[in-house]
Design a protein around this motif. Structure first.
Motif, PDB file in Angstrom:
ATOM      1  N   THR A   1       1.955   6.263  -2.110  1.00 16.83           N
ATOM      2  CA  THR A   1       0.917   5.716  -1.238  1.00 16.83           C
ATOM      3  C   THR A   1      -0.312   5.354  -2.079  1.00 16.83           C
ATOM      4  OG1 THR A   1      -0.161   7.841  -0.775  1.00 16.83           O
ATOM      5  CG2 THR A   1       1.758   7.255   0.582  1.00 16.83           C
ATOM      6  N   GLN A   2      -1.445   5.144  -1.415  1.00 16.37           N
ATOM      7  CA  GLN A   2      -2.699   4.879  -2.123  1.00 16.37           C
ATOM      8  C   GLN A   2      -3.400   6.154  -2.573  1.00 16.37           C
ATOM      9  OE1 GLN A   2      -3.912   1.299  -2.638  1.00 16.37           O
ATOM     10  NE2 GLN A   2      -1.684   1.613  -2.510  1.00 16.37           N
ATOM     11  N   SER A   3      -2.880   7.298  -2.145  1.00 21.97           N
ATOM     12  CA  SER A   3      -3.568   8.548  -2.474  1.00 21.97           C
ATOM     13  C   SER A   3      -2.687   9.613  -3.099  1.00 21.97           C
ATOM     14  CB  SER A   3      -4.232   9.127  -1.217  1.00 21.97           C
ATOM     15  OG  SER A   3      -3.262   9.370  -0.210  1.00 21.97           O
ATOM     16  N   ALA A   4      -1.364   9.417  -3.119  1.00 23.13           N
ATOM     17  CA  ALA A   4      -0.483  10.450  -3.657  1.00 23.13           C
ATOM     18  C   ALA A   4       0.893   9.875  -3.971  1.00 23.13           C
ATOM     19  CB  ALA A   4      -0.321  11.596  -2.662  1.00 23.13           C
TER      20      ALA A   4
ATOM     21  N   THR B   1       0.812  -1.213   0.000  1.00 22.60           N
ATOM     22  CA  THR B   1       0.000   0.000   0.000  1.00 22.60           C
ATOM     23  C   THR B   1       0.844   1.261   0.000  1.00 22.60           C
ATOM     24  OG1 THR B   1      -0.173  -0.114   2.410  1.00 22.60           O
ATOM     25  CG2 THR B   1      -1.967  -1.107   1.125  1.00 22.60           C
ATOM     26  N   THR B   2       2.083   1.157   0.462  1.00 20.14           N
ATOM     27  CA  THR B   2       3.021   2.281   0.451  1.00 20.14           C
ATOM     28  C   THR B   2       4.388   1.766   0.035  1.00 20.14           C
ATOM     29  OG1 THR B   2       1.846   3.368   2.267  1.00 20.14           O
ATOM     30  CG2 THR B   2       4.084   4.115   1.810  1.00 20.14           C
TER      31      THR B   2
ATOM     32  N   TYR C   1      -1.348  -1.834  -5.848  1.00 19.49           N
ATOM     33  CA  TYR C   1      -2.796  -1.624  -5.708  1.00 19.49           C
ATOM     34  C   TYR C   1      -3.522  -2.897  -6.127  1.00 19.49           C
ATOM     35  CZ  TYR C   1      -7.525  -0.149  -6.918  1.00 19.49           C
ATOM     36  OH  TYR C   1      -8.897  -0.054  -7.011  1.00 19.49           O
TER      37      TYR C   1
ATOM     38  N   TYR D   1       0.652   4.937  -7.307  1.00 18.81           N
ATOM     39  CA  TYR D   1       1.286   6.253  -7.239  1.00 18.81           C
ATOM     40  C   TYR D   1       2.785   6.017  -7.118  1.00 18.81           C
ATOM     41  CZ  TYR D   1      -2.989   8.993  -6.695  1.00 18.81           C
ATOM     42  OH  TYR D   1      -4.199   9.606  -6.910  1.00 18.81           O
TER      43      TYR D   1
END
Length: 197
Positions: free
Chosen positions: A77-80, A56-57, A134, A112
């Motif tokens: 990460t999962q968002s950036a 996930t990271t 992911y 990402y």
């Protein structure tokens, strides 16, 4: 300058491996295996390595030589993407470039990407961060799915069918990060999936 001087600036980040529905885009991703960050360099010939991709990271790169930790690349990460002052920052499906004139390890690609390492001082360039993995839980599951890496080693190393250094961070002195790796299995048995389109 000490022994093992290396002035090759940094290795490239590894690319991600992805499985997508219809077209290649983050929104269509079913599974992504992150690539490892590229290795940096140092006068000691060691210490500034790229971080592993996946999970996930992604794992942060290092800049242990001369305590230049703030110059390390950061894992995605999962968002950036990994944060960086570079104008070519990491983003969706893309690793970041080194901070200064390509004088650091590149970030690994991923869901990402990881950010690139920075130039700390002459002959000291930090390692890049690994790209994140992911999985879309509606389509993908399994024991070794999107396993988290540690240091330079990708998380897939516990899989009995892991093929080696895939997804790993690059070593010091210009070592490239390794590309991500994915297998398709049904009930634990590796299979070939044929498709058209």
């Amino acid at each position: 300058n000490g022994p093992n001087v290396d002035n090759r600036y940094g290795g490239g980040g590894g690319g991600y491996t992805g499985i997508f529905l219809a077209s290649v885009s983050q929104g269509n991703a079913l599974a992504i295996a992150g690539g490892g960050g590229g290795g940096g360099s140092s006068r000691a010939g060691e210490g500034n390595v790229g971080g592993a991709g996946g999970g996930t990271t992604g794992v942060d790169g290092t800049a242990a030589y001369d305590g230049a930790g703030p110059y390390r690349g950061i894992g995605g990460t999962q968002s950036a993407g990994g944060p960086s002052p570079s104008p070519q920052q990491a983003g969706a499906l893309q690793g970041g470039a080194a901070w200064t004139n390509n004088y650091g390890g590149g970030g690994g690609g991923g869901y990402y990407g990881g950010s690139g390492g920075g130039y700390a001082e002459p002959n000291t360039m930090a390692g890049g961060g690994g790209g994140s993995g992911y999985v879309n839980p509606s389509f993908v599951s399994g024991l070794f799915t999107n396993a988290q890496g540690s240091g330079q080693t990708s998380g897939g190393s516990t899989d009995p069918q892991w093929p080696g250094s895939v997804g790993s961070g690059g070593p010091s002195n210009n070592g490239a990060g390794q590309n991500g790796f994915a297998r398709i299995t049904i009930n634990g048995v590796e299979t070939t999936y044929s498709y058209t389109g």
